[in-house]
Design an enzyme around this catalytic site. Structure first.
Site, mmCIF file in Angstrom:
data_model
loop_
_atom_site.group_PDB
_atom_site.id
_atom_site.type_symbol
_atom_site.label_atom_id
_atom_site.label_comp_id
_atom_site.label_asym_id
_atom_site.label_seq_id
_atom_site.Cartn_x
_atom_site.Cartn_y
_atom_site.Cartn_z
ATOM 1 N N THR A 251 0.946 -1.297 -0.102
ATOM 2 C CA THR A 251 0.076 -0.021 0.064
ATOM 3 C C THR A 251 0.636 1.103 -0.135
ATOM 4 O O THR A 251 1.826 1.294 0.720
ATOM 5 C CB THR A 251 -0.843 0.156 1.181
ATOM 6 O OG1 THR A 251 -1.718 -1.011 1.131
ATOM 7 C CG2 THR A 251 -1.906 1.306 1.231
ATOM 8 N N PHE A 253 1.152 5.329 0.637
ATOM 9 C CA PHE A 253 0.486 6.146 1.490
ATOM 10 C C PHE A 253 1.083 7.471 1.296
ATOM 11 O O PHE A 253 2.294 7.520 0.914
ATOM 12 C CB PHE A 253 0.698 6.031 3.070
ATOM 13 C CG PHE A 253 0.141 4.788 3.614
ATOM 14 C CD1 PHE A 253 0.760 3.285 3.388
ATOM 15 C CD2 PHE A 253 -1.007 4.847 4.411
ATOM 16 C CE1 PHE A 253 0.188 2.171 3.949
ATOM 17 C CE2 PHE A 253 -1.627 3.593 5.120
ATOM 18 C CZ PHE A 253 -0.963 2.382 4.652
HETATM 19 O O1 LIG Z 1 -7.214 -0.879 7.967
HETATM 20 C C1 LIG Z 1 -6.048 -0.359 7.923
HETATM 21 O O2 LIG Z 1 -5.463 -0.968 8.997
HETATM 22 C C2 LIG Z 1 -5.660 0.493 7.435
HETATM 23 O O3 LIG Z 1 -4.468 1.246 7.728
HETATM 24 C C3 LIG Z 1 -6.319 1.199 5.832
HETATM 25 C C4 LIG Z 1 -5.656 0.323 4.743
HETATM 26 C C5 LIG Z 1 -6.449 1.243 3.487
HETATM 27 O O4 LIG Z 1 -7.188 2.174 3.506
HETATM 28 O O5 LIG Z 1 -6.042 0.590 2.498
HETATM 29 C C6 LIG Z 1 -4.464 0.297 4.753
HETATM 30 C C7 LIG Z 1 -3.568 -0.477 4.419
HETATM 31 C C8 LIG Z 1 -4.149 -1.821 3.811
HETATM 32 O O6 LIG Z 1 -4.262 -1.649 2.335
HETATM 33 C C9 LIG Z 1 -5.808 -2.070 4.206
HETATM 34 C C10 LIG Z 1 -6.553 -1.080 4.758
#
Ligand SMILES: O=C(O)C(=O)C[C@]1(C(=O)O)C=C[C@@H](O)C=C1
Length: 367
Positions: A251, A253
């Site tokens: 992911t 950010f």
């Molecule tokens: O739910 C979490 O733990 C988050 O930090 C959010 C979140 C997102 O929004 O994509 C962050 C990383 C992962 O991809 C899954 C969920």
């Protein structure tokens, strides 16, 4: 007590809000005041969790509670460690991303993405770290929309390897489970595995909140898709590890701040922009050509509806209507480079709107 009063501009409403920043007060306790109401069947469940949070009746799970928009005026920065807002509760991947970006920071939980944006705008925190895209699940559209609605600047990016676990209360076996809770992105990233196991899915605000809920309510038929650190924090057992559909699950950010950084040319830099165009044949092609002509590589393109004028009549008056779009583009160049400045000058000649969201160093940790 030293205080500084500043005027903060709220771009959405074009209002001016007065915020007092203190550098001596201790950090206040941050509490949940509401949960979103989108997911109807889950609302009752969430409000019971809310009730539990406020009563603080389970000391295994008494952690700082997320910041909500209504509390933004009552919280202050203590001026010591860098305060970094993230969406979710303790153990969320976003918290890990905030700590990867700023290893000694004070990670501040917020209940919504919008609260994290506002916390930065109102000087309650110094930065926000928010997910923008995932290698399996795709874009987090809400944050694209919020980037435009707010006036923060992208000052960096952080890529995080996301390894999901299926977690449940101790004593619960895989065959006892009939459903699983998690963030919609996490559920999407584990789609194949969850289908194979045959579990029904329910969406909650973040993966750690799902784990917290399963633990708090001692659920026997429900598990959560969450991180191993969330399992540890909330005292859950890990039934399966690495359950995402691809082991390379990353992911990305964005790091947001009130002020932009000065773009450099020593390290690889990336620039994020958003623009809109007139309707017409080849207009998007022409827009993208301003980068191709200068050998500038594009790393991402996303289109979102232009919300204040989503439909427009066609010029030929035959009654057909077009959707209007905003295009978000990331390109591999720094705004300190002449070719990037020329490309944007060229784009401006025919774009109906153009904003630079930020020019920032590329996170090369996962290349
Ligand atoms: O739910 C979490 O733990 C988050 O930090 C959010 C979140 C997102 O929004 O994509 C962050 C990383 C992962 O991809 C899954 C969920």
């Amino acid at each position: 007590m030293a205080t500084a009063t500043s005027i903060v501009r709220s771009p959405a409403a074009l209002l001016f809000a007065k915020v007092t920043v203190s550098d001596h007060k201790p950090t206040p306790t941050i509490q949940i005041s509401r949960f979103p109401s989108k997911r109807s069947c889950f609302t009752a469940l969430l409000s019971s969790l809310h009730h539990d949070n406020n009563n603080n009746n389970n000391n295994v799970i008494s952690h700082p509670k997320p910041l909500s928009s209504s509390q933004l005026f009552n919280s202050v920065s203590n001026g010591s460690r860098l305060r970094v807002a993230y969406q979710g509760v303790r153990g969320a991947y976003s918290e890990a991303a905030a700590e990867k970006a700023y290893p000694n920071c004070e990670a501040v939980p917020c209940d919504q993405f919008d609260s994290a944006f506002q916390a930065v705008e109102k000087w309650l925190v110094d930065r926000a770290v928010l997910p923008i895209e995932n290698s399996l699940g795709g874009s987090i559209h809400r944050n694209y929309d919020l980037l435009l609605r707010h006036s923060l600047h992208i000052v960096g990016e952080v890529k995080l390897a996301v390894q999901h676990c299926l977690v449940a209360n101790h004593g619960v076996q895989l065959e006892d489970l009939s459903r699983v809770l998690s963030h919609p992105q996490a559920l999407a990233q584990c789609e194949n595995t969850l289908t194979k196991i045959g579990l029904s899915r329910e969406a909650v605000d973040d993966t750690a909140l799902a784990a917290k809920h399963v633990a708090l309510h001692k659920l026997k038929d429900t598990g959560a898709v969450a991180s191993s650190s969330a399992a540890k924090i909330y005292g859950l057992n890990i039934l399966a590890q690495n359950i995402q559909d691809d082991c390379d699950n990353v992911t990305r950010f964005l790091i947001l701040a009130r002020e932009p950084i000065i773009p450099g040319i020593q390290n690889p830099f990336k620039t994020s922009i958003v623009f809109s165009l007139e309707e017409g044949p080849g207009v998007l092609f022409k827009a993208l050509a301003v980068f191709a002509l200068r050998q500038i590589n594009l790393t991402k393109i996303e289109s979102r509806p232009l919300r204040n004028q989503p439909l427009r009549a066609a010029d030929d008056n035959n009654g057909s209507k077009y959707f209007d779009y905003l295009f978000y583009v990331d390109f591999e160049a720094s705004m300190a480079e002449e070719r990037a400045q020329n490309a944007l000058r060229h784009l401006k000649e025919f774009a109906t709107f153009l904003r630079v969201l930020g020019s920032y160093p590329v996170d090369t940790t996962m290349m």
